[in-house]
Design a protein around this motif. Sequence first.
Motif, PDB file in Angstrom:
ATOM      1  N   ARG A  50       0.837  -1.211   0.000  1.00 26.23           N
ATOM      2  CA  ARG A  50       0.000   0.000   0.000  1.00 26.23           C
ATOM      3  C   ARG A  50       0.869   1.257   0.000  1.00 26.23           C
ATOM      4  O   ARG A  50       0.558   2.219  -0.687  1.00 26.23           O
ATOM      5  N   LEU A  51       1.947   1.225   0.762  1.00 28.29           N
ATOM      6  CA  LEU A  51       2.855   2.375   0.767  1.00 28.29           C
ATOM      7  C   LEU A  51       3.535   2.522  -0.595  1.00 28.29           C
ATOM      8  O   LEU A  51       3.670   3.626  -1.117  1.00 28.29           O
ATOM      9  N   GLY A  52       3.950   1.395  -1.169  1.00 29.25           N
ATOM     10  CA  GLY A  52       4.611   1.425  -2.467  1.00 29.25           C
ATOM     11  C   GLY A  52       3.696   1.876  -3.581  1.00 29.25           C
ATOM     12  O   GLY A  52       4.150   2.440  -4.583  1.00 29.25           O
ATOM     13  N   ASP A  53       2.395   1.660  -3.420  1.00 26.56           N
ATOM     14  CA  ASP A  53       1.418   2.047  -4.437  1.00 26.56           C
ATOM     15  C   ASP A  53       0.988   3.510  -4.303  1.00 26.56           C
ATOM     16  O   ASP A  53       0.381   4.061  -5.206  1.00 26.56           O
ATOM     17  N   SER A  54       1.313   4.124  -3.182  1.00 28.35           N
ATOM     18  CA  SER A  54       0.942   5.517  -2.947  1.00 28.35           C
ATOM     19  C   SER A  54       1.881   6.450  -3.709  1.00 28.35           C
ATOM     20  O   SER A  54       3.098   6.234  -3.712  1.00 28.35           O
ATOM     21  N   PRO A  55       1.355   7.488  -4.332  1.00 30.98           N
ATOM     22  CA  PRO A  55       2.220   8.434  -5.048  1.00 30.98           C
ATOM     23  C   PRO A  55       3.286   9.069  -4.146  1.00 30.98           C
ATOM     24  O   PRO A  55       4.388   9.364  -4.600  1.00 30.98           O
ATOM     25  N   THR A  56       2.967   9.239  -2.863  1.00 31.00           N
ATOM     26  CA  THR A  56       3.923   9.841  -1.930  1.00 31.00           C
ATOM     27  C   THR A  56       4.762   8.805  -1.198  1.00 31.00           C
ATOM     28  O   THR A  56       5.701   9.152  -0.502  1.00 31.00           O
ATOM     29  N   GLY A  57       4.389   7.515  -1.314  1.00 34.39           N
ATOM     30  CA  GLY A  57       5.082   6.464  -0.578  1.00 34.39           C
ATOM     31  C   GLY A  57       4.744   6.465   0.898  1.00 34.39           C
ATOM     32  O   GLY A  57       5.435   5.849   1.697  1.00 34.39           O
ATOM     33  N   SER A  58       3.656   7.163   1.262  1.00 34.45           N
ATOM     34  CA  SER A  58       3.282   7.256   2.672  1.00 34.45           C
ATOM     35  C   SER A  58       1.764   7.257   2.828  1.00 34.45           C
ATOM     36  O   SER A  58       1.026   7.528   1.878  1.00 34.45           O
ATOM     37  N   HIS A  59       1.341   6.939   4.051  1.00 31.08           N
ATOM     38  CA  HIS A  59      -0.076   6.970   4.434  1.00 31.08           C
ATOM     39  C   HIS A  59      -0.149   7.288   5.918  1.00 31.08           C
ATOM     40  O   HIS A  59       0.784   6.989   6.675  1.00 31.08           O
ATOM     41  N   ARG A  60      -1.293   7.803   6.339  1.00 31.38           N
ATOM     42  CA  ARG A  60      -1.551   7.948   7.768  1.00 31.38           C
ATOM     43  C   ARG A  60      -1.804   6.563   8.357  1.00 31.38           C
ATOM     44  O   ARG A  60      -2.335   5.683   7.682  1.00 31.38           O
ATOM     45  N   MET A  61      -1.406   6.359   9.595  1.00 31.80           N
ATOM     46  CA  MET A  61      -1.578   5.058  10.256  1.00 31.80           C
ATOM     47  C   MET A  61      -3.044   4.612  10.226  1.00 31.80           C
ATOM     48  O   MET A  61      -3.323   3.453   9.937  1.00 31.80           O
ATOM     49  N   THR A  62      -3.974   5.519  10.513  1.00 37.27           N
ATOM     50  CA  THR A  62      -5.392   5.165  10.525  1.00 37.27           C
ATOM     51  C   THR A  62      -5.846   4.679   9.155  1.00 37.27           C
ATOM     52  O   THR A  62      -6.585   3.698   9.048  1.00 37.27           O
ATOM     53  N   ASP A  63      -5.406   5.347   8.106  1.00 41.09           N
ATOM     54  CA  ASP A  63      -5.789   4.926   6.753  1.00 41.09           C
ATOM     55  C   ASP A  63      -5.213   3.558   6.416  1.00 41.09           C
ATOM     56  O   ASP A  63      -5.872   2.748   5.758  1.00 41.09           O
ATOM     57  N   LEU A  64      -3.993   3.298   6.866  1.00 44.70           N
ATOM     58  CA  LEU A  64      -3.402   1.965   6.649  1.00 44.70           C
ATOM     59  C   LEU A  64      -4.205   0.896   7.382  1.00 44.70           C
ATOM     60  O   LEU A  64      -4.483  -0.167   6.823  1.00 44.70           O
ATOM     61  N   ALA A  65      -4.576   1.168   8.622  1.00 41.74           N
ATOM     62  CA  ALA A  65      -5.360   0.202   9.403  1.00 41.74           C
ATOM     63  C   ALA A  65      -6.681  -0.094   8.708  1.00 41.74           C
ATOM     64  O   ALA A  65      -7.098  -1.254   8.601  1.00 41.74           O
ATOM     65  N   ASP A  66      -7.346   0.941   8.205  1.00 45.67           N
ATOM     66  CA  ASP A  66      -8.610   0.751   7.491  1.00 45.67           C
ATOM     67  C   ASP A  66      -8.392  -0.044   6.214  1.00 45.67           C
ATOM     68  O   ASP A  66      -9.173  -0.929   5.874  1.00 45.67           O
ATOM     69  N   ARG A  90       8.307   6.416  10.657  1.00 48.51           N
ATOM     70  CA  ARG A  90       7.107   7.105  11.143  1.00 48.51           C
ATOM     71  C   ARG A  90       7.456   8.540  11.472  1.00 48.51           C
ATOM     72  O   ARG A  90       8.555   8.827  11.934  1.00 48.51           O
ATOM     73  N   ALA A  91       6.479   9.421  11.251  1.00 48.52           N
ATOM     74  CA  ALA A  91       6.655  10.836  11.573  1.00 48.52           C
ATOM     75  C   ALA A  91       5.284  11.456  11.803  1.00 48.52           C
ATOM     76  O   ALA A  91       4.274  10.935  11.308  1.00 48.52           O
ATOM     77  N   PRO A  92       5.236  12.565  12.541  1.00 52.97           N
ATOM     78  CA  PRO A  92       3.951  13.260  12.678  1.00 52.97           C
ATOM     79  C   PRO A  92       3.449  13.690  11.299  1.00 52.97           C
ATOM     80  O   PRO A  92       4.237  14.059  10.424  1.00 52.97           O
ATOM     81  N   SER A  93       2.147  13.627  11.126  1.00 49.55           N
ATOM     82  CA  SER A  93       1.547  14.015   9.856  1.00 49.55           C
ATOM     83  C   SER A  93       1.683  15.520   9.656  1.00 49.55           C
ATOM     84  O   SER A  93       1.435  16.292  10.587  1.00 49.55           O
ATOM     85  N   PRO A  94       2.074  15.961   8.465  1.00 41.73           N
ATOM     86  CA  PRO A  94       2.176  17.402   8.221  1.00 41.73           C
ATOM     87  C   PRO A  94       0.802  18.084   8.215  1.00 41.73           C
ATOM     88  O   PRO A  94       0.697  19.276   8.452  1.00 41.73           O
ATOM     89  N   ASP A  96      -1.964  17.003  10.151  1.00 41.53           N
ATOM     90  CA  ASP A  96      -2.686  16.855  11.415  1.00 41.53           C
ATOM     91  C   ASP A  96      -1.706  16.341  12.463  1.00 41.53           C
ATOM     92  O   ASP A  96      -1.309  15.179  12.421  1.00 41.53           O
ATOM     93  N   GLU A  97      -1.340  17.191  13.406  1.00 44.01           N
ATOM     94  CA  GLU A  97      -0.310  16.796  14.371  1.00 44.01           C
ATOM     95  C   GLU A  97      -0.733  15.648  15.269  1.00 44.01           C
ATOM     96  O   GLU A  97       0.089  15.038  15.932  1.00 44.01           O
ATOM     97  N   ARG A  98      -2.028  15.305  15.273  1.00 42.25           N
ATOM     98  CA  ARG A  98      -2.478  14.159  16.064  1.00 42.25           C
ATOM     99  C   ARG A  98      -2.251  12.847  15.332  1.00 42.25           C
ATOM    100  O   ARG A  98      -2.330  11.780  15.924  1.00 42.25           O
ATOM    101  N   SER A  99      -1.997  12.913  14.041  1.00 35.61           N
ATOM    102  CA  SER A  99      -1.833  11.708  13.221  1.00 35.61           C
ATOM    103  C   SER A  99      -0.365  11.385  12.991  1.00 35.61           C
ATOM    104  O   SER A  99       0.477  12.277  12.986  1.00 35.61           O
ATOM    105  N   ILE A 100      -0.116  10.108  12.779  1.00 31.19           N
ATOM    106  CA  ILE A 100       1.224   9.642  12.442  1.00 31.19           C
ATOM    107  C   ILE A 100       1.197   9.150  11.005  1.00 31.19           C
ATOM    108  O   ILE A 100       0.268   8.452  10.590  1.00 31.19           O
ATOM    109  N   THR A 101       2.225   9.519  10.260  1.00 24.75           N
ATOM    110  CA  THR A 101       2.371   9.081   8.881  1.00 24.75           C
ATOM    111  C   THR A 101       3.475   8.039   8.815  1.00 24.75           C
ATOM    112  O   THR A 101       4.495   8.154   9.491  1.00 24.75           O
TER     113      THR A 101
END
Length: 167
Positions: A50-66, A90-94, A96-101
């Motif tokens: 899923r990360l490799g298929d993303s244009p940015t190579g990243s996703h929010r943790m919640t979106d990955l879980a879903d 992992r890093a804080p989401s740019p 939403d600071e409550r989310s992890i990317t």
Amino acid sequence: MPDSPPSLDPVQLGAYFDLVEVTSLLRHAVEQQLRETGDLSYVQFQLLARLGDSPTGSHRMTDLADGVVYSRSGLTYQVSLLEREGLVVRAPSPDDERSITVALTEDGRELLAKVLPGHIEVVNGLLFEPLSRDDVKALADLLAPVRDHMRSAPPRSAASRRRKSGA
């Protein structure tokens, strides 16, 4: 006289058992290939893919879980294992600071490239080889509305957490 419990007719029951068996056999073969080729679990492969298929190579943790239909705590554990191996960071989401990317690293991309050909070979050989192109299209057309119906409920990661008794 009480109402009889709901039941499945023989055709429904046969279709259900066939689907469960096909899914189990395919998943077992895929998991074996992923372990042998990349020392990955099925869920870890799903995350990397899923990360490799993303244009940015990243996703929010919640979106990955879903997306992989996995609990938040289970996903955190799996991402920790991948991070320890240097496959993701992992890093804080740019946004939403409550989310992890979670982002794929170069090592993660290399491992994905290593396991993907065997993964495709297993899926093609077991699932698609016995089917015609029209059969594959029909299968996709049949499964899409079922998937959409199942996905219409709140995602598993959004489900309320059960509290332990006595807490």
